[in-house]
Write a protein that holds these residues in place. Structure first.
Motif, mmCIF file in Angstrom:
data_model
loop_
_atom_site.group_PDB
_atom_site.id
_atom_site.type_symbol
_atom_site.label_atom_id
_atom_site.label_comp_id
_atom_site.label_asym_id
_atom_site.label_seq_id
_atom_site.Cartn_x
_atom_site.Cartn_y
_atom_site.Cartn_z
ATOM 1 N N ALA A 80 -5.629 -2.642 -7.080
ATOM 2 C CA ALA A 80 -6.707 -1.706 -7.398
ATOM 3 C C ALA A 80 -7.491 -1.333 -6.147
ATOM 4 O O ALA A 80 -7.851 -0.168 -5.945
ATOM 5 C CB ALA A 80 -7.629 -2.317 -8.448
ATOM 6 N N ALA A 81 -7.740 -2.336 -5.285
ATOM 7 C CA ALA A 81 -8.472 -2.074 -4.048
ATOM 8 C C ALA A 81 -7.657 -1.177 -3.119
ATOM 9 O O ALA A 81 -8.197 -0.248 -2.498
ATOM 10 C CB ALA A 81 -8.806 -3.392 -3.358
ATOM 11 N N LYS B 25 -6.893 6.602 -2.251
ATOM 12 C CA LYS B 25 -7.561 7.792 -2.797
ATOM 13 C C LYS B 25 -8.656 8.285 -1.852
ATOM 14 O O LYS B 25 -8.832 9.502 -1.673
ATOM 15 C CB LYS B 25 -8.124 7.483 -4.175
ATOM 16 C CG LYS B 25 -7.063 7.275 -5.250
ATOM 17 C CD LYS B 25 -7.669 6.897 -6.582
ATOM 18 C CE LYS B 25 -6.581 6.712 -7.654
ATOM 19 N NZ LYS B 25 -7.171 6.294 -8.965
ATOM 20 N N LYS B 26 -9.377 7.366 -1.242
ATOM 21 C CA LYS B 26 -10.415 7.761 -0.288
ATOM 22 C C LYS B 26 -9.806 8.410 0.942
ATOM 23 O O LYS B 26 -10.321 9.406 1.462
ATOM 24 C CB LYS B 26 -11.235 6.542 0.132
ATOM 25 C CG LYS B 26 -12.177 6.025 -0.945
ATOM 26 C CD LYS B 26 -12.960 4.809 -0.448
ATOM 27 C CE LYS B 26 -13.911 4.311 -1.532
ATOM 28 N NZ LYS B 26 -14.669 3.103 -1.083
ATOM 29 N N LEU C 78 -5.376 0.954 -4.018
ATOM 30 C CA LEU C 78 -5.302 2.282 -4.617
ATOM 31 C C LEU C 78 -6.577 3.077 -4.338
ATOM 32 O O LEU C 78 -6.516 4.285 -4.044
ATOM 33 C CB LEU C 78 -5.060 2.154 -6.123
ATOM 34 C CG LEU C 78 -4.394 3.321 -6.839
ATOM 35 C CD1 LEU C 78 -3.100 3.729 -6.145
ATOM 36 C CD2 LEU C 78 -4.113 2.952 -8.294
ATOM 37 N N GLU C 79 -7.710 2.413 -4.421
ATOM 38 C CA GLU C 79 -8.968 3.075 -4.100
ATOM 39 C C GLU C 79 -9.000 3.482 -2.628
ATOM 40 O O GLU C 79 -9.486 4.561 -2.274
ATOM 41 C CB GLU C 79 -10.151 2.153 -4.412
ATOM 42 C CG GLU C 79 -10.478 2.059 -5.896
ATOM 43 C CD GLU C 79 -10.761 3.416 -6.516
ATOM 44 O OE1 GLU C 79 -11.574 4.177 -5.927
ATOM 45 O OE2 GLU C 79 -10.166 3.747 -7.561
ATOM 46 N N GLU C 80 -8.479 2.633 -1.787
ATOM 47 C CA GLU C 80 -8.396 2.930 -0.351
ATOM 48 C C GLU C 80 -7.537 4.157 -0.112
ATOM 49 O O GLU C 80 -7.881 5.042 0.693
ATOM 50 C CB GLU C 80 -7.798 1.706 0.350
ATOM 51 C CG GLU C 80 -7.875 1.721 1.861
ATOM 52 C CD GLU C 80 -7.354 0.422 2.460
ATOM 53 O OE1 GLU C 80 -6.428 0.504 3.307
ATOM 54 O OE2 GLU C 80 -7.841 -0.659 2.085
ATOM 55 N N LYS D 13 0.835 -1.204 0.000
ATOM 56 C CA LYS D 13 0.000 0.000 0.000
ATOM 57 C C LYS D 13 0.866 1.250 0.000
ATOM 58 O O LYS D 13 0.583 2.207 -0.734
ATOM 59 C CB LYS D 13 -0.923 -0.018 1.215
ATOM 60 C CG LYS D 13 -1.863 1.191 1.281
ATOM 61 C CD LYS D 13 -2.795 1.090 2.476
ATOM 62 C CE LYS D 13 -3.698 2.314 2.579
ATOM 63 N NZ LYS D 13 -4.616 2.236 3.741
#
Length: 249
Positions: free
Chosen positions: A236-237, A243-244, A239-241, A212
């Motif tokens: 991908a998961a 960004k949030k 990266l979304e984490e 991460k």
């Protein structure tokens, strides 16, 4: 053992960088051989002149082709090999990358040609070098410093040079991402503490945290590297984490 030959007017420049640390140990262990050849030794006039005025006029002097050709031929004459690469260090060459370092590490012999003055007669590039390589979009006094950079990066890719079998694989750019943060003792320094996960002993959580952080560093510092990076579902998961978290979501 990989053999590296450097063609340079200033052989003494390489004694310091290649006489210390990882490259020194690799040479002593017989994993790497580094030799520097001076093209002046192949200029057979009385004054060993290796440069001349450019045809067509202009400022500065240009290195002559004959001493350079003879110098390279002297270090490649011992045996024929299809695992040899002759590289001209040149600002107009292909940009040097980690991927290029890995590619060059697959050769048995690398020959680096270091230009100087206003450059080399272009017949060296056309008929002697296999390729031209640049370490950045700027101009230096000669090719010696760029050659040192490339040799150092390539040497790290050779088996056994870093000791740990996966040492180079943890470096930034090896996988296409920047490296995760590293910490050591003391655990608390001036009020800044090492992340708890690294002290947990849970190797799965540590591996996830490191991945991460690697993605986070890349997103923040070199987002261009993520454009073509092959993200798996877990990446991908993560990266979304990331960004949030950045957006406060």
């Amino acid at each position: 053992m990989m053999r590296i030959d450097i063609i340079s007017l200033f052989p003494d420049m390489f004694a310091g960088p290649f006489g210390h640390s990882i490259i020194k140990r690799a040479r002593e262990a017989g994993l790497l051989s580094v030799q520097v050849t001076n093209p002046r030794d192949f200029a057979f006039d009385k004054h060993h002149i290796v440069d001349d005025y450019p045809f067509g006029g202009g400022a500065g002097m240009v290195m002559k082709p004959d001493p350079v050709f003879l110098a390279v031929e002297s270090v490649t004459a011992e045996r024929e090999s299809d695992k040899r690469r002759v590289i001209l260090m040149c600002p107009g060459g292909q940009s040097f990358t980690q991927q290029k370092a890995r590619e060059l590490a697959g050769y048995e012999q690398l020959v680096f040609i270091c230009g100087h003055y206003e450059g080399l007669d272009d017949r060296v590039r056309q008929h002697l070098a296999d390729e031209a390589v640049s370490i950045g979009d700027y101009v230096l006094t000669g090719g010696e410093l760029p050659a040192m950079v490339v040799v150092d990066a390539v040497a790290r890719m050779l088996p056994g040079v870093l000791g740990a079998s996966d040492g180079a694989e943890q470096d930034s750019f090896y996988s296409g991402l920047l490296e995760y943060p590293q910490y050591t003792r003391p655990r608390d320094f001036r009020g800044w503490s090492v992340p708890d996960v690294l002290i947990s002993g849970d190797h799965a959580k540590i591996a996830r945290w490191r991945r991460k952080q690697s993605l986070k560093n890349t997103l923040e510092r070199r987002p261009d590297l993520l454009v073509d990076f092959p993200l798996n579902a877990e990446d991908a998961a993560l990266l979304e984490e990331i960004k949030k978290e950045r957006s406060g979501g």
